[in-house]
Design a protein around this motif. Structure first.
Motif, PDB file in Angstrom:
ATOM      1  N   TRP A 186      21.525  96.227 -29.369  1.00 35.11           N
ATOM      2  CA  TRP A 186      22.181  95.170 -28.596  1.00 35.11           C
ATOM      3  C   TRP A 186      22.816  94.160 -29.543  1.00 35.11           C
ATOM      4  O   TRP A 186      22.236  93.773 -30.559  1.00 35.11           O
ATOM      5  CB  TRP A 186      21.159  94.496 -27.684  1.00 35.11           C
ATOM      6  N   THR A 247      17.795  92.659 -31.056  1.00 39.17           N
ATOM      7  CA  THR A 247      16.568  92.652 -30.256  1.00 39.17           C
ATOM      8  C   THR A 247      16.758  93.555 -29.040  1.00 39.17           C
ATOM      9  O   THR A 247      17.886  93.819 -28.621  1.00 39.17           O
ATOM     10  CB  THR A 247      16.211  91.233 -29.794  1.00 39.17           C
ATOM     11  N   PRO A 248      15.677  94.032 -28.442  1.00 43.47           N
ATOM     12  CA  PRO A 248      15.821  94.884 -27.247  1.00 43.47           C
ATOM     13  C   PRO A 248      16.370  94.084 -26.075  1.00 43.47           C
ATOM     14  O   PRO A 248      15.970  92.941 -25.852  1.00 43.47           O
ATOM     15  CB  PRO A 248      14.389  95.359 -26.973  1.00 43.47           C
ATOM     16  N   PHE A 249      17.271  94.684 -25.339  1.00 44.83           N
ATOM     17  CA  PHE A 249      17.771  94.037 -24.127  1.00 44.83           C
ATOM     18  C   PHE A 249      16.827  94.361 -22.986  1.00 44.83           C
ATOM     19  O   PHE A 249      16.489  95.523 -22.752  1.00 44.83           O
ATOM     20  CB  PHE A 249      19.186  94.504 -23.799  1.00 44.83           C
ATOM     21  N   GLN A 250      16.425  93.338 -22.254  1.00 49.92           N
ATOM     22  CA  GLN A 250      15.492  93.517 -21.151  1.00 49.92           C
ATOM     23  C   GLN A 250      16.268  93.788 -19.860  1.00 49.92           C
ATOM     24  O   GLN A 250      17.057  92.973 -19.415  1.00 49.92           O
ATOM     25  CB  GLN A 250      14.616  92.266 -20.985  1.00 49.92           C
ATOM     26  N   GLY A 251      16.037  94.952 -19.275  1.00 49.95           N
ATOM     27  CA  GLY A 251      16.702  95.280 -18.030  1.00 49.95           C
ATOM     28  C   GLY A 251      17.782  96.327 -18.219  1.00 49.95           C
ATOM     29  O   GLY A 251      18.045  96.790 -19.330  1.00 49.95           O
TER      30      GLY A 251
END
Length: 429
Positions: A186, A247-251
């Protein structure tokens, strides 16, 4: 695997092409697609220019053109601060319109299989490639070109293959890095996207008859331009938080959202932009991901191109163009009289050598453009130093200049020369 990746091979009738498409039919995701003069020259060479010229709001030209108005808008009263002029037209399209043209030109002898999503592949000792699909079927080929997007199954298998080879010779750190490069990352950017019928925007056209505007604010920019021969307006609102990059994208990466969400994040912006956003029925929100820069796009007789190889931020409007450049160079090498079944890997290696550094640089330029569109230029405070805003415009123009001031010609010559030199050397061994 989109048709535009395989059009360049159509001039070589001795190359047998089979297309495996995961979807039930050819379809495009997204709204707008941009074509710069550098890419237009390739499309013209492929004979697509007449049909593509019919479906754009502005006609192709290599003359000086007014391309975008840059406007500071994150305040009660916005103001234009720069007019981007380019040597040649920036053509803007609706993706389905372009797809229709490409399908029309797709050679009838190409075999296309729909609803065939690839799971993985293996390369056999005999040189064949076995393709394993989720429906349980298995196919074989001599050459695999992965044009299967940012979540590419071909890239996953290719990097796993490279990692296995690295680990077998003790290069464990390299193997780990290759495996870490499989999943996209991301950028910290989310983009709200929408299409609006042009006839809804009469007041907007009175304000900016050019209709090609970048509304800019701190770490946010909104692009507005016509597509579909001027019948639709494409909207893209980009919100960047660079500290979240990686960072990881949430959703879900792509989701429909309520218009109120889009209006809320532009609540303090000028009335002109808010009036445009009010015309949107239902926007979608995209988490902008990119692929990791790779050491090689090739493993044996397998290669990747387009988003599978170099998915990038859309803020140079060059992602599709880079895929077209990939395909043209690759097709030129594969169709060359010196390329045979036994030296396909040589052609792929030259393609990798020529194209990968260019696409990697363009991906970085795209991120630079995003920061500049968000009014981030070192040493310039966009809110206090308003008289220096044109410096941001100049920086954007310089970063974008390659799209109209350069061509693919030198890369084509270099690729062909490398192939011919390699085969001359072999002849004297």
């Amino acid at each position: 695997m989109a048709p535009k990746k395989f059009m360049a091979l159509s001039k070589y009738p001795d190359i047998d092409v089979t297309i495996y498409e995961a979807a039930k039919e050819f379809s495009e995701v997204g709204a707008g697609i941009g074509v710069w003069p550098r890419v237009w020259k390739i499309l013209a060479h492929l004979g697509l220019d007449e049909d593509l010229a019919r479906i754009t709001a502005v006609k192709p030209s290599y003359n000086e053109c007014d391309t975008f108005i840059f406007r500071k808008s994150d305040q009660p009263e916005g103001h234009d601060f720069y007019k981007l002029q380019t040597q040649g037209t920036f053509l803007r399209y609706h993706r389905p319109d372009v797809l229709e043209v490409l399908i029309k030109h797709l050679p009838p002898h190409y075999k296309t299989h729909f609803s065939r999503r690839l799971n993985s592949y293996t390369q056999t000792s005999s040189g064949n490639i076995e393709l394993f699909f989720y429906d349980g079927t298995v196919e074989t080929c001599n050459l695999l070109i992965g044009a299967d997007g940012i979540k590419s199954a071909v890239r996953r298998s290719l990097l796993s293959e490279q990692a296995k080879k690295a680990a077998s010779t003790g290069r464990l750190k390299e193997a780990d890095q290759l495996l870490r490069s499989i999943e996209p990352k991301w950028t910290g950017i989310v983009a709200y996207r929408a299409l609006i019928p042009t006839d809804r925007l009469t007041a907007y056209r009175d304000a900016h008859p050019e209709q090609n505007i970048r509304y800019m604010g701190q770490n946010v920019n909104v692009v507005v331009y016509p597509i579909s021969s001027g019948s639709l307006i494409n909207i893209g609102a980009f919100h960047a938080r660079e500290e979240l990059a990686g960072t990881p994208f949430q959703g879900p990466w792509v989701t429909n959202v309520e218009k109120d969400e889009l209006l809320a994040v532009h609540a303090d912006w000028e009335p002109e932009l808010q009036a445009i956003l009010q015309c949107i029925d239902k926007p979608s929100r995209w988490a902008v991901h990119t692929s990791h820069p790779l050491r090689s796009w090739v493993s044996g007789n397998v290669t990747i191109l387009g988003d599978a190889a170099h998915a990038m931020s859309p803020q140079q409007a060059s992602g599709a163009g880079q895929a077209i450049e990939d395909a043209f160079i690759l097709a030129t090498l594969l169709g060359h009289r010196l390329t045979r079944l036994e030296n396909i890997n040589q052609a792929l290696s030259i393609y990798d050598n020529i194209r990968r550094p260019v696409a990697t640089e363009v991906a970085e330029r795209s991120l630079v453009n995003g920061r500049l569109f968000g009014l981030q230029l070192p040493g310039v405070d966009a809110d206090k130093d308003t008289e220096r805003l044109p410096e941001i415009g100049d920086a954007i123009k310089e970063n974008w200049k390659w799209t109209w001031s350069t061509t693919l010609d030198a890369s084509i010559r270099d690729a062909v020369q490398m192939l011919e030199n390699a085969n001359i050397s072999r002849a004297y061994l």
